[in-house]
Design a protein around this motif. Structure first.
Motif, mmCIF file in Angstrom:
data_model
loop_
_atom_site.group_PDB
_atom_site.id
_atom_site.type_symbol
_atom_site.label_atom_id
_atom_site.label_comp_id
_atom_site.label_asym_id
_atom_site.label_seq_id
_atom_site.Cartn_x
_atom_site.Cartn_y
_atom_site.Cartn_z
ATOM 1 N N THR A 95 59.180 -58.037 26.470
ATOM 2 C CA THR A 95 59.744 -58.954 27.454
ATOM 3 C C THR A 95 60.251 -60.211 26.775
ATOM 4 O OG1 THR A 95 58.239 -58.135 29.157
ATOM 5 C CG2 THR A 95 59.276 -60.268 29.557
ATOM 6 N N VAL A 96 61.466 -60.603 27.116
ATOM 7 C CA VAL A 96 62.028 -61.852 26.619
ATOM 8 C C VAL A 96 62.351 -62.750 27.811
ATOM 9 C CG1 VAL A 96 62.974 -60.809 24.534
ATOM 10 C CG2 VAL A 96 64.364 -60.899 26.600
ATOM 11 N N SER A 97 62.345 -64.041 27.580
ATOM 12 C CA SER A 97 62.631 -65.023 28.626
ATOM 13 C C SER A 97 63.967 -65.685 28.352
ATOM 14 C CB SER A 97 61.525 -66.092 28.683
ATOM 15 O OG SER A 97 60.267 -65.506 28.943
ATOM 16 N N PHE A 98 64.663 -66.001 29.441
ATOM 17 C CA PHE A 98 65.907 -66.748 29.328
ATOM 18 C C PHE A 98 65.678 -68.173 29.798
ATOM 19 C CE2 PHE A 98 67.299 -62.339 29.528
ATOM 20 C CZ PHE A 98 68.214 -62.297 28.485
ATOM 21 N N GLU A 99 66.564 -69.058 29.428
ATOM 22 C CA GLU A 99 66.405 -70.475 29.713
ATOM 23 C C GLU A 99 66.248 -70.716 31.209
ATOM 24 O OE1 GLU A 99 71.219 -71.245 29.446
ATOM 25 O OE2 GLU A 99 69.844 -72.384 28.201
ATOM 26 N N LYS A 100 65.627 -71.850 31.553
ATOM 27 C CA LYS A 100 65.188 -72.116 32.919
ATOM 28 C C LYS A 100 66.308 -72.500 33.871
ATOM 29 C CE LYS A 100 60.841 -71.251 32.420
ATOM 30 N NZ LYS A 100 60.208 -70.151 33.147
ATOM 31 N N LEU A 101 67.472 -71.903 33.705
ATOM 32 C CA LEU A 101 68.513 -72.015 34.716
ATOM 33 C C LEU A 101 68.402 -70.872 35.711
ATOM 34 C CD1 LEU A 101 71.602 -72.929 32.504
ATOM 35 C CD2 LEU A 101 70.309 -74.444 33.989
ATOM 36 N N LEU A 102 67.375 -70.047 35.540
ATOM 37 C CA LEU A 102 67.283 -68.826 36.315
ATOM 38 C C LEU A 102 66.656 -69.047 37.674
ATOM 39 C CD1 LEU A 102 65.974 -66.586 33.431
ATOM 40 C CD2 LEU A 102 68.279 -66.692 34.283
ATOM 41 N N LEU A 103 67.214 -68.370 38.672
ATOM 42 C CA LEU A 103 66.591 -68.340 39.984
ATOM 43 C C LEU A 103 65.890 -67.018 40.232
ATOM 44 C CD1 LEU A 103 69.041 -70.049 42.465
ATOM 45 C CD2 LEU A 103 66.913 -70.881 41.525
ATOM 46 N N GLY A 104 66.439 -65.996 39.669
ATOM 47 C CA GLY A 104 65.833 -64.685 39.832
ATOM 48 C C GLY A 104 64.734 -64.476 38.814
ATOM 49 N N PRO A 105 64.452 -63.258 38.391
ATOM 50 C CA PRO A 105 63.416 -63.037 37.380
ATOM 51 C C PRO A 105 63.725 -63.810 36.106
ATOM 52 C CG PRO A 105 64.133 -60.976 38.379
ATOM 53 C CD PRO A 105 65.070 -62.019 38.861
ATOM 54 N N HIS A 106 62.725 -64.499 35.581
ATOM 55 C CA HIS A 106 62.937 -65.291 34.378
ATOM 56 C C HIS A 106 62.825 -64.460 33.114
ATOM 57 C CE1 HIS A 106 61.577 -68.989 36.862
ATOM 58 N NE2 HIS A 106 62.873 -68.804 36.941
ATOM 59 N N ASN A 107 62.365 -63.227 33.245
ATOM 60 C CA ASN A 107 62.141 -62.385 32.082
ATOM 61 C C ASN A 107 62.972 -61.115 32.163
ATOM 62 O OD1 ASN A 107 60.089 -64.189 31.249
ATOM 63 N ND2 ASN A 107 58.616 -63.147 32.573
ATOM 64 N N ALA A 108 63.254 -60.544 31.010
ATOM 65 C CA ALA A 108 63.954 -59.264 30.935
ATOM 66 C C ALA A 108 63.201 -58.345 29.980
ATOM 67 C CB ALA A 108 65.381 -59.463 30.443
ATOM 68 N N ASN A 109 62.982 -57.110 30.391
ATOM 69 C CA ASN A 109 62.346 -56.126 29.525
ATOM 70 C C ASN A 109 63.422 -55.419 28.713
ATOM 71 O OD1 ASN A 109 60.721 -54.246 28.288
ATOM 72 N ND2 ASN A 109 60.473 -52.959 30.102
ATOM 73 N N ILE A 110 63.504 -55.767 27.430
ATOM 74 C CA ILE A 110 64.527 -55.164 26.572
ATOM 75 C C ILE A 110 63.971 -53.986 25.777
ATOM 76 C CG2 ILE A 110 65.767 -57.350 26.382
ATOM 77 C CD1 ILE A 110 64.654 -57.571 23.510
ATOM 78 N N ASN A 111 62.668 -53.717 25.901
ATOM 79 C CA ASN A 111 61.997 -52.626 25.194
ATOM 80 C C ASN A 111 62.031 -52.840 23.682
ATOM 81 O OD1 ASN A 111 61.459 -51.293 27.631
ATOM 82 N ND2 ASN A 111 63.413 -50.185 27.553
ATOM 83 N N ASN A 112 61.195 -52.118 22.990
ATOM 84 C CA ASN A 112 61.189 -52.116 21.534
ATOM 85 C C ASN A 112 60.585 -50.806 21.072
ATOM 86 O OD1 ASN A 112 61.708 -53.090 18.992
ATOM 87 N ND2 ASN A 112 59.812 -54.258 18.835
ATOM 88 N N CYS A 113 60.725 -50.497 19.797
ATOM 89 C CA CYS A 113 60.188 -49.255 19.242
ATOM 90 C C CYS A 113 59.042 -49.573 18.302
ATOM 91 C CB CYS A 113 61.286 -48.495 18.495
ATOM 92 S SG CYS A 113 62.618 -47.922 19.580
ATOM 93 N N HIS A 114 57.981 -48.792 18.436
ATOM 94 C CA HIS A 114 56.780 -49.050 17.647
ATOM 95 C C HIS A 114 56.037 -47.735 17.434
ATOM 96 C CE1 HIS A 114 53.402 -51.339 16.052
ATOM 97 N NE2 HIS A 114 52.595 -50.602 16.801
ATOM 98 N N GLY A 115 55.388 -47.610 16.281
ATOM 99 C CA GLY A 115 54.592 -46.425 15.991
ATOM 100 C C GLY A 115 54.895 -45.886 14.604
#
Length: 506
Positions: free
Chosen positions: A420-440
């Motif tokens: 999950t990453v956050s965008f600057e506080k100009l947001l009214l909707g969800p403040h975070n976005a799930n961009i996923n990552n690869c691990h293992g």
């Protein structure tokens, strides 16, 4: 595979305000210290619209006021409502007139009146003929309080009755006081003394009113609400405008999307590379609109401008009858998915009600609607519903992978993980976005490995030390489609390679 869709709102909504153009000086013998009022909340996106929504949702299933609503509006107990609170009357007006209020924005000062620490709130009330009606004074905090536990008495000649009691507790965001009608042909000053029931709580009360910062701006925003006949110098709080649709859309997404408590450093959306923007409007090509409607790419809505004004030029579309039918089908499919999500997941109980209101505000009828805002709002609603459905689809997919009993060690194998990453506080909707990552790990047999990774793995397992081992990395991505609303119109841009969709060993 469908990519997870994420909507974000960057929005500076202009609320038309009637604010006194100057703040009168304060005499030294009246106050020992003065704290100027903050005007920040006046331009908070959807500030007034959120108040109407809270009133509209104060009653559940057409029954009594909910306990959470009593707390939200500072009402002490159910038994006191009919005698000391105007909340039931406001709720009834909201239900009957669909938010048919007028509003006056005020400026305020808070100060200490005497050595005993009595707090005095002074309100500058602008000239208005509406003051002849029965006003309701609403004091709004920026967000629900995290503390409180105070019984507070408000006293002033401008109130009717002159003394009124409210209960400030955790979760309180609004205070309602019944005002006294007066002549509105001149500017007025309303002076209200504020005292806690327990003298030992005076400092706590002052901290709540001022945000705990001596000399800082007042921590709440005052305004007057009126119902009945309307004047010419105020605005109706709520209506079926595109602004109301967008505010309802933001509340729907806030309540229904999965919540992630992960904190990260906010990122600027404009720091990401993107393709040149495309204008979106009445003259948009059928090919462009068909691609956007059928796209599975994540979408971000941004609302920006050169000032704190809501974009003057509202979005409009003119779709062909064939493309309208595609839009209808996509809406029906997405709505069915959302209803399934609401039934199966722990989703806010207001989600279905807000979804119904969004459909009503979009005015997208079963018969072919006229070109313009109704088609545009229906398009936004589709992208919002796709957002929610895809977010839960991705959440379920990751959850199923972690819980697979047939392959317990799978969590250590290269695969998708939530990021999950956050965008600057100009947001009214969800403040975070799930961009996923690869691990293992990338041990044999390799996960989605290519020939190069197979050779790398062969060398490392053969004892070669100067060659890196295969790494688990994203090998396929979804882009973000960014829809920006501003004074010039609506523009669509694509930011490529944002959401990790598939992992492999490379």
């Amino acid at each position: 595979m469908l990519g997870a869709v994420v909507l974000m709102f960057f929005w500076t909504l202009h609320e038309q305000k009637l604010i006194s153009s100057h703040r009168p000086a304060v005499s030294e013998h009246d106050f020992s210290s003065t704290i100027p009022a903050s005007e920040a909340l006046h331009t908070t996106p959807c500030f007034v619209d959120d108040i109407v929504a809270a009133l509209r949702e104060a009653v559940e299933d057409d029954s009594d006021l909910t306990n959470s609503s009593l707390t939200l509006f500072g009402v002490c107990t159910v038994s006191e409502i009919s005698f000391h609170s105007v909340l039931p009357d406001l709720v009834e007006v909201t239900k009957r007139n669909k938010g048919g209020f007028e509003v006056l924005h005020l400026t305020a000062e808070v100060s200490e009146k005497d050595e005993q620490g009595t707090i005095m709130v002074t309100l500058d009330v602008p000239q208005s003929s509406l003051l002849k009606l029965s006003p309701v004074l609403l004091l709004a905090f920026e967000s629900p309080l995290t503390g409180g536990g105070l019984d507070v008495t408000f006293t002033g000649q401008c109130l009717q009755p002159h003394t009124q009691v409210v209960c400030i507790s955790e979760g309180t965001q609004y205070i309602l006081l019944s005002g006294k009608p007066s002549e509105g042909d001149v500017e007025q000053k309303w002076r209200i003394s504020v005292r806690p029931k327990s003298p030992s709580m005076e400092q706590n009360l002052k901290d709540i009113l001022t945000g705990g910062k001596s000399g800082s701006n007042i921590h709440m925003t005052p305004l007057l609400l009126f119902s009945g006949e309307r004047g010419t110098d105020t605005r109706q709080i709520e209506g079926s405008s595109q602004a109301s649709f967008l505010c309802e859309l933001r509340r729907f997404l806030d309540g229904v999307l999965p919540q992630d408590q992960t904190k990260s450093q906010p990122l600027r959306l404009d720091s990401l590379q993107s393709l040149p923007p495309l204008a979106l409007g009445l003259s948009s090509s059928e090919t462009l609109m068909a691609g956007v409607i059928n796209s599975t790419a994540p979408t971000i809505f941004t609302f920006t401008g050169s000032s704190s004004k809501f974009p003057v030029r509202h979005g409009q579309l003119a779709l062909s009858s064939e493309l309208l039918e595609v839009l209808r089908q996509r809406l029906d499919q997405s709505e069915m998915q959302i209803l399934e999500v609401i039934n199966e997941e722990k989703v806010a109980h207001r989600a279905i009600e807000r979804l119904g209101r969004l459909k009503e505000l979009s005015a997208f009828q079963r018969k072919e609607p006229a070109a313009g805002e109704s088609q545009y709002c229906a398009f936004l609603l589709l992208k919002a519903l796709q957002t929610v459905a895809h977010a839960y689809n991705m959440q379920r997919r990751l959850r199923a992978t972690r819980a697979d009993p047939a392959n317990p060690p799978r969590s250590s194998i290269c695969g998708l993980r939530t990021l999950t990453v956050s965008f600057e506080k100009l947001l009214l909707g969800p403040h975070n976005a799930n961009i996923n990552n690869c691990h293992g790990s990338c041990t044999f047999p390799l996960t989605n490995g290519n020939n190069h990774a197979i050779l790398l793995n062969y060398h490392t397992e053969s004892g070669v030390t100067d060659v890196r081992a295969p790494c688990c990395v994203p090998v396929a991505y979804d882009p973000l489609e960014v829809l920006d609303l501003n004074e010039e119109g609506s523009f669509l841009s694509i930011k490529q390679d944002i959401i990790a969709r598939e992992c492999g060993c490379r």
